[in-house]
Design a protein around this motif. Structure first.
Motif, PDB file in Angstrom:
ATOM      1  N   GLU A  70       0.795  -1.326   0.115  1.00  0.00           N
ATOM      2  CA  GLU A  70       0.096   0.029   0.083  1.00  0.00           C
ATOM      3  C   GLU A  70       0.817   1.311  -0.100  1.00  0.00           C
ATOM      4  N   LEU A  71       1.961   1.151   0.809  1.00  0.00           N
ATOM      5  CA  LEU A  71       2.739   2.452   0.864  1.00  0.00           C
ATOM      6  C   LEU A  71       4.007   2.611  -0.048  1.00  0.00           C
ATOM      7  N   LYS A  72       3.869   1.349  -1.110  1.00  0.00           N
ATOM      8  CA  LYS A  72       5.071   1.512  -2.207  1.00  0.00           C
ATOM      9  C   LYS A  72       6.415   1.463  -1.518  1.00  0.00           C
ATOM     10  N   ILE A  73       6.523   0.615  -0.401  1.00  0.00           N
ATOM     11  CA  ILE A  73       7.912   0.463   0.306  1.00  0.00           C
ATOM     12  C   ILE A  73       8.700  -0.581  -0.505  1.00  0.00           C
TER      13      ILE A  73
ATOM     14  N   TYR B 287       6.918   5.779   7.170  1.00  0.00           N
ATOM     15  CA  TYR B 287       6.879   6.053   5.762  1.00  0.00           C
ATOM     16  C   TYR B 287       5.646   6.457   5.009  1.00  0.00           C
ATOM     17  N   ASP B 288       4.772   6.759   5.832  1.00  0.00           N
ATOM     18  CA  ASP B 288       3.321   7.274   5.379  1.00  0.00           C
ATOM     19  C   ASP B 288       3.284   8.588   5.652  1.00  0.00           C
ATOM     20  N   LYS B 289       4.115   9.425   5.069  1.00  0.00           N
ATOM     21  CA  LYS B 289       4.411  11.026   5.713  1.00  0.00           C
ATOM     22  C   LYS B 289       2.866  11.760   5.433  1.00  0.00           C
ATOM     23  N   ASN B 290       2.085  11.441   4.697  1.00  0.00           N
ATOM     24  CA  ASN B 290       0.745  12.022   4.303  1.00  0.00           C
ATOM     25  C   ASN B 290      -0.127  11.351   5.075  1.00  0.00           C
ATOM     26  N   ASN B 291      -0.122  10.227   6.034  1.00  0.00           N
ATOM     27  CA  ASN B 291      -0.901   9.866   6.881  1.00  0.00           C
ATOM     28  C   ASN B 291      -2.069   9.026   6.147  1.00  0.00           C
ATOM     29  N   THR B 292      -1.857   8.647   4.748  1.00  0.00           N
ATOM     30  CA  THR B 292      -2.857   7.840   4.016  1.00  0.00           C
ATOM     31  C   THR B 292      -3.737   6.912   4.730  1.00  0.00           C
ATOM     32  N   LEU B 293      -2.727   6.163   5.600  1.00  0.00           N
ATOM     33  CA  LEU B 293      -3.567   4.731   6.300  1.00  0.00           C
ATOM     34  C   LEU B 293      -3.496   5.083   7.953  1.00  0.00           C
ATOM     35  N   ASN B 294      -3.705   6.333   8.331  1.00  0.00           N
ATOM     36  CA  ASN B 294      -3.903   6.588   9.818  1.00  0.00           C
ATOM     37  C   ASN B 294      -4.624   7.923   9.801  1.00  0.00           C
TER      38      ASN B 294
ATOM     39  N   PRO C 185     -10.011  11.577  18.515  1.00  0.00           N
ATOM     40  CA  PRO C 185     -10.098  10.100  18.900  1.00  0.00           C
ATOM     41  C   PRO C 185      -9.700   9.055  17.893  1.00  0.00           C
ATOM     42  N   GLU C 186      -9.552   9.618  16.636  1.00  0.00           N
ATOM     43  CA  GLU C 186      -9.417   8.639  15.639  1.00  0.00           C
ATOM     44  C   GLU C 186      -8.261   7.612  15.729  1.00  0.00           C
ATOM     45  N   LYS C 187      -6.926   8.288  16.034  1.00  0.00           N
ATOM     46  CA  LYS C 187      -5.977   7.683  16.301  1.00  0.00           C
ATOM     47  C   LYS C 187      -5.907   6.748  17.132  1.00  0.00           C
ATOM     48  N   TYR C 188      -6.630   6.958  18.420  1.00  0.00           N
ATOM     49  CA  TYR C 188      -6.892   5.544  19.306  1.00  0.00           C
ATOM     50  C   TYR C 188      -7.957   4.772  18.986  1.00  0.00           C
ATOM     51  N   LEU C 189      -8.845   4.976  18.254  1.00  0.00           N
ATOM     52  CA  LEU C 189      -9.769   4.129  17.637  1.00  0.00           C
ATOM     53  C   LEU C 189      -9.138   3.114  16.732  1.00  0.00           C
ATOM     54  N   VAL C 190      -8.223   3.733  15.771  1.00  0.00           N
ATOM     55  CA  VAL C 190      -7.626   2.798  15.132  1.00  0.00           C
ATOM     56  C   VAL C 190      -6.801   1.969  15.793  1.00  0.00           C
ATOM     57  N   LYS C 191      -6.146   2.235  16.971  1.00  0.00           N
ATOM     58  CA  LYS C 191      -5.295   1.228  17.885  1.00  0.00           C
ATOM     59  C   LYS C 191      -6.266   0.286  18.524  1.00  0.00           C
ATOM     60  N   GLN C 192      -7.591   0.521  18.688  1.00  0.00           N
ATOM     61  CA  GLN C 192      -8.354  -0.157  19.335  1.00  0.00           C
ATOM     62  C   GLN C 192      -8.566  -1.206  18.569  1.00  0.00           C
ATOM     63  N   TRP C 193      -9.244  -1.164  17.332  1.00  0.00           N
ATOM     64  CA  TRP C 193      -9.337  -1.956  16.153  1.00  0.00           C
ATOM     65  C   TRP C 193      -8.091  -2.972  15.869  1.00  0.00           C
ATOM     66  N   LEU C 194      -6.965  -2.292  15.938  1.00  0.00           N
ATOM     67  CA  LEU C 194      -5.715  -3.117  15.553  1.00  0.00           C
ATOM     68  C   LEU C 194      -5.396  -4.024  16.589  1.00  0.00           C
TER      69      LEU C 194
END
Lengths: 222, 222
Positions: A25-28, A80-87, A92-101
């Motif tokens: 996804e991040l073309k790394i 590597y996702d400097k534009n935060n396309t995947l987060n 609260p969004e950043k912590y809700l992502v952690k919750q689901w992860l």
């Protein structure tokens, strides 16, 4: 970044492919090193991951050696996702992502894994143990389905590392149920989950990794 | 910060107490609401956590509602531990803390939990299933013991949220083995792990929560 990341992987294990999806996804740039199960809990691999499990990565650009798929995809996204396309960067969004992860890491992976164990590999076939874990798969799908009512993604309006983390176990549900496949009808019983899964697996990076994994599994059989 | 955080908890479940340890370490005001197991998978609690599990928190200071103990302790540390007493801000240490936290979430909690299930609660007593999970407890202790050789803490020179995350399951090992306690000798077989566990459980905040939990379990029996 110039040098490819080394991804320690395995053809059939779902967790390394979770990392591959985020790399794609991040073309790394990365190269995969496939380790046989028999070599995981021996040196030299235990020098990479003392827990003797894949995935692990070595990133020559930063010098880090890291294991646990959840930690690795957080590292890749933050580095590597400097534009935060995947987060997301704000609460609260950043912590809700952690919750689901963390739900994926603790509530999906281990339980789907136990279903695989008791339906395919355990020394005796114990129906009550198989039932326990097949029922837990249904419960996890129900949690996701109810949460996804009226939503396109787990958190906010875009796919994040949390959505991507569920794919590589979810694609195994049919095989896990096997002969008991008549006991689950994902499209009918979990329609919000089903639509979300279709949405995530239609992404080009995800499609590529699903195909790469199938190819690796096919060649591992020969 | 002025208003106490609400921690949804349970007397016997180890995961809410993991959050309580971090709240106590960071001296964050909080109140505990104990939820009966029978009420976890019903509204109104499912409005707090659609997964029907504790812990969950509500923080009136930021408005967040959050579940999954791993996500909650990361939230608390990042939001309230301004001097980073329990974490690192630079790589690789911050990602190695995530690595061990995800190992706790995915490799310790669920497997120790399955050991509890098959030794205490399953509909039939199946020795091969009990063996599987008691052996996995030993394997996890061995991983930690080998990693901790020559070290005081999991990452760097101080206790972090990763070290603290292991305590509340580790204190249950004796009870999990129960009658099979002669099959494990932690002090002798895992000396680095044992010394680390003694070091962490001697911390005043950890001691207080271990005592609080014992009191909650004792009063829950009446």
């Amino acid at each position: 970044m110039s040098k490819p990341i080394v991804l320690y992987s395995h053809a059939t294990g779902p967790n390394p492919w979770k990392v591959a999806i985020v790399l794609e996804e991040l073309k790394i740039p990365y190269t995969s090193k496939f380790i046989d199960f028999a070599d995981l809990k021996k040196p030299p691999f235990e020098k990479v991951n003392i827990n003797g499990r894949v995935p692990a990565i070595e990133d020559p650009n930063t010098g880090i050696t890291l294991s646990e798929s959840g930690a690795i995809i957080e590292y890749l996204q933050e580095t590597y996702d400097k534009n935060n396309t995947l987060n997301y960067t704000s609460s609260p969004e950043k912590y809700l992502v952690k919750q689901w992860l963390h739900f994926q890491m603790s509530g999906q992976g281990p339980y789907f894994g136990q279903a695989v164990w008791f339906t395919k590999f355990h020394s005796e076939m114990i129906k009550s143990a198989q039932d326990r874990y097949l029922n837990e798969i249904k419960r996890v799908l129900s949690v996701l389905d109810r949460h996804l009512e009226g939503k396109q993604y787990l958190v906010g309006d875009k796919a994040t590392i949390a959505d991507l983390a569920f794919v590589t176990w979810d694609t195994m549900i049919g095989r896990i149920f096997g002969e008991r496949g008549n006991e689950i009808n994902i499209e009918k019983d979990y329609p919000n989950y089903y639509a979300w899964d279709q949405r995530i697996t239609a992404r080009p990076a995800v499609k590529k990794i699903i195909a790469d994994r199938q190819a690796a599994m096919a060649s591992a059989k020969h």
